[in-house]
Design an enzyme around this catalytic site. Structure first.
Site, mmCIF file in Angstrom:
data_model
loop_
_atom_site.group_PDB
_atom_site.id
_atom_site.type_symbol
_atom_site.label_atom_id
_atom_site.label_comp_id
_atom_site.label_asym_id
_atom_site.label_seq_id
_atom_site.Cartn_x
_atom_site.Cartn_y
_atom_site.Cartn_z
ATOM 1 N N HIS A 222 0.815 -1.215 0.000
ATOM 2 C CA HIS A 222 0.000 0.000 0.000
ATOM 3 C C HIS A 222 0.854 1.273 0.000
ATOM 4 O O HIS A 222 0.353 2.354 -0.290
ATOM 5 C CB HIS A 222 -0.984 -0.004 1.178
ATOM 6 N N ASP A 252 0.545 -7.724 1.647
ATOM 7 C CA ASP A 252 0.892 -6.307 1.711
ATOM 8 C C ASP A 252 2.399 -6.073 1.684
ATOM 9 O O ASP A 252 2.957 -5.336 2.503
ATOM 10 C CB ASP A 252 0.285 -5.662 2.954
ATOM 11 N N SER A 336 4.671 2.624 7.983
ATOM 12 C CA SER A 336 4.392 1.430 7.170
ATOM 13 C C SER A 336 5.582 1.080 6.309
ATOM 14 O O SER A 336 6.154 1.927 5.621
ATOM 15 C CB SER A 336 3.169 1.672 6.287
#
Length: 494
Positions: A222, A252, A336
């Protein structure tokens, strides 16, 4: 001598006996002064008359003073000093016995009191003088020191403490291997005639490999989604353009390739299967963008093997369960793709997400390193992750109205779960095995299928591989059936 005179003499002798005893008590044998025979009565003159014009109190005081004046004419006698009845006179012809206050009836000697008071005062003056002397001397030294310190104020050195701990050592090992990842996307001008690339978002990444002039970075899918250009910023501020090699939306993850000329540190992976609850966990990344790049937060391992539902395609429906590590180390937007490390400085997870809700704090998640390693190896070499596939699209039974479950699917009353086949890809493994639209799969390879998410978890797990034959149990027109399907490789990662 007649009888009356005889009786008078006898009475006189009787009265003289106690008087003599009193006299013997008041006057020691050393006293050579004769004893006054006339009794001294308080408030009376020696002749037995009251003082003219005197009150009883004054008469009493005068009588007492007269006693002391008379007594002072006598030579001093040795004996204990009276300590009791302070400030009061000693009445004449009265004997006090017992205790330290008896004094043989002698009045206090004022000369001795004076000498005692004088010595006490003298000692007090000497001690007070010594105290003042030493205090003044000490203040003088302090004043000198203050003056000296004032002259040296410009030479005061700052104290530096070299603090080194297991945490600082762990961070030192991997900090320079954590970078910021910038996602640039095309943006049209207001009139729509031109486009330009602008930074749309940012995240973090971890350099895990360096060879043949190239370096490889793992980050989240993402973080790089929909990017027209990717750029990496190092801890020293230098930048490098990055190439996207492959992504895996189910876990992910994504892998980037850069030139290695600015790379100084490469991170190593630890064993996430050996983690213990409560052991230290350290997160490194770039929360809120490059301004806070290299931020370090500390926590512990809060949970293992957590299954967190996620929506991979953004349609609002949870279609995958991520197996993750839970930690209370602070992970914010921008973290992230960053590193979660152990106390040895090894990467044990890739920070991926957190629960962001009111009244919820300290619940963040990272993809385990043992899950990451085989996936990024495939992304690096193949650009995608090969997984077994049935060749069907699915829909959860519990999202279908009950009336349709009975009229179209014709499921038994006790079956309200499963994954319905919505479409069969021509020539796929499912097509070859005879599966059709509206079939409801309730078991795969001996494991219960409650919805499409659990089917994927079984299919993409470690128990089955491409080329394996698995047994499928399903319902068609209300009847339970089964078949064997030989798994094929999925055509794409999605």
């Amino acid at each position: 001598m007649d009888e009356k005179e005889k009786d008078l003499n006898e009475n006189t002798e009787k009265e003289s006996t106690p008087r003599k005893e009193v006299e013997d008590t008041l006057h020691t044998p050393e006293s050579s002064q004769p004893v006054q025979e006339t009794p001294i009565v308080e408030g009376m003159t020696p002749e037995g008359e009251k003082f003219a014009g005197a009150t009883e109190e004054a008469a009493e005081a005068s009588s007492t003073h007269a006693f002391f004046e008379e007594a002072s004419k006598e030579p001093a006698k040795p004996g204990p000093r009276r300590t009791g009845n302070a400030g009061g006179g000693v009445p004449p012809n009265r004997v006090t016995t017992g205790g330290s206050g008896s004094g043989n009836g002698q009045p206090p000697k004022s000369g001795k009191h004076f000498v005692g008071y004088f010595l006490t005062a003298l000692i007090g003056v000497i001690i007070g003088g010594l105290i003042i002397f030493f205090v003044a001397w000490d203040n003088g030294d302090n004043a000198d020191n203050s003056s000296t310190n004032g002259n040296k104020a410009s030479k005061v050195e700052k104290v530096s403490v070299n603090t080194t701990s297991d945490i600082t050592k762990a961070v030192d090992k991997v900090q320079d291997a954590v970078v910021s990842v910038l996602n640039y996307q095309s943006t049209a001008s207001l009139d729509g005639t031109t486009t330009s690339e602008q930074e749309a978002s940012s995240g973090s990444g971890v350099i895990y490999k360096k060879e043949n002039g190239k370096a490889y970075i793992v980050t989240n899918n993402h973080v790089v989604a929909d990017a027209n250009k990717l750029e990496v910023t190092f801890t020293n501020g230098k930048k490098s353009e990055a190439k996207l090699l492959g992504t895996d939306e189910w876990n992910d993850l994504a892998v980037l390739e850069i030139d290695d000329k600015n790379v100084t540190t490469v991170a190593s992976f630890g064993d996430s299967d050996s983690l213990k609850l409560g052991e230290p966990a350290i997160a490194i990344g770039s929360p809120l963008g490059t301004e806070f790049s290299g931020s370090v937060t500390q926590g512990i391992i809060s949970g293992l093997n957590r299954a967190v539902p996620v929506d991979t395609n953004g349609d609002g429906t949870e279609d995958w369960e991520a197996d993750v590590i839970q930690t209370d180390a602070a992970i914010n937007p921008g973290n992230s793709g960053g590193a979660l490390i152990n106390i040895e400085g090894q990467v044990i997870g890739i920070n991926s997400m957190k629960i962001s809700m009111e009244n919820v704090e300290g619940i963040s998640f990272a993809i385990p390193s043992n899950t990451v390693e085989p996936i990024i190896e495939q992304l690096e070499t193949k650009g995608e992750v090969e997984r077994p596939s049935l060749g069907v699209s699915l829909r959860d039974v519990d999202t279908i109205p009950e009336a349709q479950q009975q009229n179209i699917l014709k499921l038994p009353d006790n079956v309200d779960y499963g994954a319905m086949v919505q479409q069969v890809v021509s020539g796929s493994a499912a097509d070859k095995a005879g599966l059709k639209q509206y079939d409801v799969i309730v078991e795969l390879n001996g494991e219960k299928v409650t919805n499409s998410m659990t089917l994927r978890k079984i299919l993409y797990g470690d128990e089955v591989k491409i080329g394996d034959k698995v047994k499928v149990k399903y319902y068609r027109d209300g009847k339970e059936k089964s078949t064997n399907i030989q798994l094929e490789a999925a055509k794409t990662t999605t």
